[in-house]
Design an enzyme around this catalytic site. Structure first.
Site, PDB file in Angstrom:
ATOM      1  N   CYS A 218     -16.606 -24.558  -5.843  1.00 58.24           N
ATOM      2  CA  CYS A 218     -17.179 -25.820  -7.444  1.00 58.24           C
ATOM      3  C   CYS A 218     -17.090 -24.569  -8.657  1.00 58.24           C
ATOM      4  O   CYS A 218     -18.049 -24.116  -9.425  1.00 58.24           O
ATOM      5  CB  CYS A 218     -18.306 -25.151  -6.900  1.00 58.24           C
ATOM      6  SG  CYS A 218     -18.981 -25.595  -4.657  1.00 58.24           S
TER       7      CYS A 218
ATOM      8  N   GLY B 117       1.174   1.497  -4.376  1.00 58.04           N
ATOM      9  CA  GLY B 117       1.456   0.488  -3.811  1.00 58.04           C
ATOM     10  C   GLY B 117       1.433  -0.932  -3.717  1.00 58.04           C
ATOM     11  O   GLY B 117       2.654  -1.446  -3.250  1.00 58.04           O
TER      12      GLY B 117
HETATM   13  C1  LIG Z   1      -4.613   6.653  -9.228  1.00 59.35           C
HETATM   14  C2  LIG Z   1      -4.045   5.259  -8.841  1.00 59.35           C
HETATM   15  N1  LIG Z   1      -2.648   5.751  -8.130  1.00 59.35           N
HETATM   16  C3  LIG Z   1      -2.239   4.655  -7.187  1.00 59.35           C
HETATM   17  C4  LIG Z   1      -2.037   3.533  -7.541  1.00 59.35           C
HETATM   18  C5  LIG Z   1      -1.636   2.450  -6.680  1.00 59.35           C
HETATM   19  O1  LIG Z   1      -1.078   1.919  -8.198  1.00 59.35           O
HETATM   20  P1  LIG Z   1       0.348   0.987  -7.685  1.00 59.35           P
HETATM   21  O2  LIG Z   1      -0.153  -0.323  -6.565  1.00 59.35           O
HETATM   22  O3  LIG Z   1       0.160  -0.528  -9.164  1.00 59.35           O
HETATM   23  O4  LIG Z   1       1.301   1.284  -7.432  1.00 59.35           O
HETATM   24  C6  LIG Z   1      -3.551   3.011  -8.145  1.00 59.35           C
HETATM   25  C7  LIG Z   1      -3.715   1.603  -8.458  1.00 59.35           C
HETATM   26  O5  LIG Z   1      -5.061   1.436  -8.961  1.00 59.35           O
HETATM   27  C8  LIG Z   1      -4.404   4.194  -8.837  1.00 59.35           C
HETATM   28  O6  LIG Z   1      -5.632   4.066  -9.490  1.00 59.35           O
END
Ligand SMILES: Cc1ncc(COP(=O)(O)O)c(C=O)c1O
Length: 398
Positions: A348, A274
């Site tokens: 705030c 991600g």
């Molecule tokens: C099961 C799982 N896969 C993929 C991701 C994506 O992680 P990242 O954005 O660090 O690559 C996460 C993020 O928490 C996750 O929990």
């Protein structure tokens, strides 16, 4: 992508000129996103796939830019699944995450989810019952939290230590027993996601080697042949030293060598990243509203706040930024020259801080502070309604 592309700068100035109030806005550079993700996808070794973890940024234009470049989308809730399926009826989708509702599992059975990543024995039983009831086949991976000799040393750890994610290795025997007593749910392999914020490619390779060795042992031990190993996401973004990012090319070269050692196995290695894919395409621009001193410290109050851009508060870090200035020196506005300043928002609460005591050559009221790496876990993880400020403008440029 540590500096701000000209097209983003122009958009920020245009938005500022269009508004009657001082600006706060998200700008997403979709061209930059395509370039970055294509480079990674093209460098993937054979038999490896890159899925995008939509939780990082599920905005439709972002997903539309990513869809042709990645192998599919990973979703972590029924909401994400519905969102993805309503816009991408045919893209491969995998469904992970803890605490899936029965209704979500049931929904997944009718939404052509390629693989459900099963997080517990109870979830497996629920899924088997639902699949049996509907007479629908479903492929799965078992998400395993391996007990590692050495805990992954990043700031956000989901495995290798006690966590609510996945199941312990000792559950595999029972999971296979459950699966052997039903006809609809088929195990295709294993899923591992141990941490986020990994910046060290060599450490990551060591971890993946551990996954592969372990799966080979399990295949032998349980008389299984699997064809899917999901090694998770978790590749980091270096917010503190933006010019030193994860070296994908070096990492993939190491991965290629590693996979050659398992050439006898029919495995597909899947990533579900991600942050590392979308963070760099996003910019949060906040106009300086006021500058004041308290004690020996300077504070610049910016339009917006961490209710729009929670990333620095969530990560407890000083977020990288650049200053765009079009304020004339002759303007009679508060101006800092060569001073450390704390950048805050309009909330705030003393927690509403973007960056603390960062030296700036010059900063005036009316300047725009543009926070980089704001394209992942930013707007979508923020407590957006706090104080009922209007939402930031949102612009997707190509
Ligand atoms: C099961 C799982 N896969 C993929 C991701 C994506 O992680 P990242 O954005 O660090 O690559 C996460 C993020 O928490 C996750 O929990």
């Amino acid at each position: 992508m540590s500096d701000i592309p000209g097209s983003v700068q122009r958009s920020v100035y245009d938005l500022q000129a269009q508004g009657t109030d001082p600006l706060c806005a998200y700008i997403y550079d979709l061209g930059g996103l395509r370039h970055h993700v294509s480079e990674i996808a093209q460098a993937l070794p054979a038999n490896c796939e890159m899925f995008y973890a939509t939780k990082a940024n599920p905005a439709l234009p972002v997903l539309q830019a990513m869809a042709p470049l990645v192998h599919g989308f990973e979703v972590a809730s029924g909401g994400e699944l519905d969102w993805v399926r309503s816009h991408f009826p045919d893209i491969p989708v995998i469904f992970g995450g803890p605490g899936k509702l029965e209704s979500e599992l049931d929904n997944a059975l009718s939404q052509r989810v390629e693989l459900i990543h099963v997080e517990s024995l109870l979830e497996l039983r629920r899924l088997c019952n639902l699949a049996d009831h509907r007479k629908k086949p479903q492929d799965i991976l078992l998400r395993i939290n391996l007990a590692l000799e050495e805990t992954p040393s990043t700031r956000l750890t989901m495995g290798g230590i006690p966590t609510p994610f996945g199941m312990e290795e000792r559950c595999i025997t029972e999971a296979l027993a459950i699966l052997s007593k039903q006809d609809w749910v088929r195990i295709r392999g294993f899923h591992f996601h141990m941490m986020s914020h990994q910046l060290d490619g060599h450490r990551h390779l060591t971890l993946i080697e551990r996954y592969l060795d372990t799966v080979r042992t399990w295949e032998h031990q349980f008389g299984l042949t699997v064809d899917q190993i999901n090694v998770g996401g978790g590749i980091g973004v270096n917010y503190l030293e933006p010019t030193r990012q994860f070296d994908w090319i070096d990492f993939f070269a190491g991965l290629k060598e590693l996979l050659e050692r398992y050439h006898d196995r029919p495995w597909r290695i899947r990533f579900e990243c991600g942050r590392a894919l979308t963070a760099a395409c996003g910019y949060y621009a906040a106009e300086v509203l006021d500058i004041k001193s308290c004690g020996n410290e300077w504070f610049a109050i910016c339009r917006g706040g961490t209710h729009h851009f929670r990333t620095p508060a969530a990560q407890a870090h000083d977020h990288p930024f650049r200053i765009l200035s079009n304020v004339d020196d002759s303007n009679d506005v508060p101006r800092l020259v060569d001073e450390p300043v704390t950048l805050v928002g309009q909330l705030c609460t003393p927690k509403d801080v973007f960056a603390r005591q960062i030296h700036v050559p010059s900063l005036s009221v009316g300047d725009l502070v543009v926070f980089q790496y704001a394209g992942a876990y930013a707007w979508n993880i923020s407590h957006q309604e706090f104080l009922m400020h209007p939402h930031p403008r949102e612009l997707f440029i190509d």
